[in-house]
Write an enzyme that holds these catalytic residues in place. Structure first.
Site, PDB file in Angstrom:
ATOM      1  N   LYS A 134      21.191  -1.507  -0.528  1.00 28.11           N
ATOM      2  CA  LYS A 134      21.663  -2.060  -1.658  1.00 28.11           C
ATOM      3  C   LYS A 134      23.009  -1.744  -2.166  1.00 28.11           C
ATOM      4  CE  LYS A 134      18.102  -4.543  -3.442  1.00 28.11           C
ATOM      5  NZ  LYS A 134      18.362  -5.882  -3.887  1.00 28.11           N
ATOM      6  N   ASP A 214      21.383 -15.870  -1.093  1.00 25.73           N
ATOM      7  CA  ASP A 214      19.994 -15.409  -1.704  1.00 25.73           C
ATOM      8  C   ASP A 214      20.026 -15.866  -2.849  1.00 25.73           C
ATOM      9  OD1 ASP A 214      18.061 -14.063  -2.559  1.00 25.73           O
ATOM     10  OD2 ASP A 214      18.920 -12.299  -2.357  1.00 25.73           O
ATOM     11  N   LYS A 236      12.943 -15.679  -0.585  1.00 30.97           N
ATOM     12  CA  LYS A 236      11.942 -14.794  -1.441  1.00 30.97           C
ATOM     13  C   LYS A 236      10.962 -15.819  -1.814  1.00 30.97           C
ATOM     14  CE  LYS A 236      14.974 -11.101  -2.233  1.00 30.97           C
ATOM     15  NZ  LYS A 236      16.488 -10.617  -3.140  1.00 30.97           N
TER      16      LYS A 236
END
Length: 323
Positions: A134, A214, A236
């Site tokens: 991250k 994303d 996701k």
């Protein structure tokens, strides 16, 4: 005869789990169980604060409405709320036995930036050495230095980076400046480095660091297409929607020559094991991004293989709806 049960769970998180702007103290969600004759199917409905468009309470209302129809024998369309659509479609797929049982339990380990610690983890990994870092939580220059150190220290390492749109173009350039150009090809992709897609595209073009979409995947105007500098899309399911929607996105990505990565939204162990099955089914050649279980202090109903965390059983969960 059809019956359905909706359970609610709350699992304490490890200290230090920070989303965009807040600390996540517990992971709260719903588990749905559909029963028809001898067959049953489970799913997880767990909107992620700051990332999901719906709250858990809104998801519960929508799920109860759908379940009321289902037990009455009425087949409803997928919910417009992504977490509800995903959880209910998983439960239906298990019930109909259309979600394959084989699972991909490989996971790209989430790395804090300590090369020695990561080295030990990677040594134990079978096959491809892929880790996730991250970035964007601290100074961009610091992130660049850490990434550079990891790539230099571990020559067979490939990194996936995630910035969550946290950088201005100038900060993104500050990051890139500290990553040796000779090492940049081992960055598989950097997810959404800049605040806008246009800036992220320019960053990829100017630095040679591949990017992935994303947040963009969940936006109404997004189209999956081949673009210079774009390597992947990150899916996701809790934020995207039903299994059918996930399948559609994977097919579109592969047709465009992009990698599709199934990734966690910090689901419980039950949801994570289903994501592992989804990854084995739809993206067997790609290591999924599922290394989030250790952020929690317990597992729920279904264990992840070899996890030492205690397991919360169905009997310990609160029932919020049953018909």
């Amino acid at each position: 005869m059809r019956t359905a049960t909706l359970y609610r769970y709350s699992v304490p998180m490890e200290a230090g789990v920070i989303l965009r702007h807040q600390r996540l103290k517990s992971r709260d969600g719903l588990l749905v169980k559909l029963q028809q004759g001898e067959l049953s199917g489970w799913g997880e409905i767990a909107p992620l604060p700051e990332f999901s468009q719906e709250t858990l309470d809104q998801a519960q209302v929508a799920a109860e409405c759908w379940l009321q129809h289902w037990v009455s024998g009425v087949e409803s369309d997928d919910s417009v709320l992504p977490s509800v659509a995903f959880g209910l479609s998983c439960a239906q797929a298990e019930l109909k036995q259309t979600l394959p049982l084989s699972a991909d339990y490989r996971k790209a380990p989430l790395c804090t930036g300590d090369p020695d610690e990561l080295f030990a983890v990677l040594q134990a990994l079978p096959g491809e050495k892929v880790a996730k870092v991250k970035v964007g939580l601290y100074e961009a220059v610091r992130d660049g230095m850490i990434v550079n150190v990891l790539l230099e220290a571990l020559p067979d390492l490939t990194l996936r980076l995630d910035a969550n749109r946290s950088w201005s173009r100038a900060k993104a350039d500050g990051f890139a400046k500290y990553v040796n150009p000779a090492l940049r090809s081992r960055i598989a992709f950097l997810e959404e480095p800049c605040k806008t897609r246009a800036e992220s595209r320019e960053f990829a073009r100017d630095t040679g660091i591949a990017i992935a979409w994303d947040e963009s995947v969940r936006e109404a105007d997004f189209q999956v297409e081949a673009e210079p500098g774009v390597a992947a899309i990150v899916i996701k399911p809790t934020l995207v929607g039903s299994l059918a929607r996930c399948q559609q996105l994977v097919q579109q990505a592969h047709q465009a020559g992009l990698v599709a990565v199934i990734s966690s939204s910090i689901e419980s162990s039950l949801g994570l094991t289903q994501l592992a099955r989804l990854a084995a089914w739809l993206t067997p050649a790609t290591v999924p991004g599922l290394d989030t279980l250790d952020l929690m202090q317990a597992q729920v109903v279904r264990p992840w293989p070899d996890s030492p965390l205690p397991l919360i059983t169905t009997e310990q969960l609160g029932v919020v709806w049953h018909r």
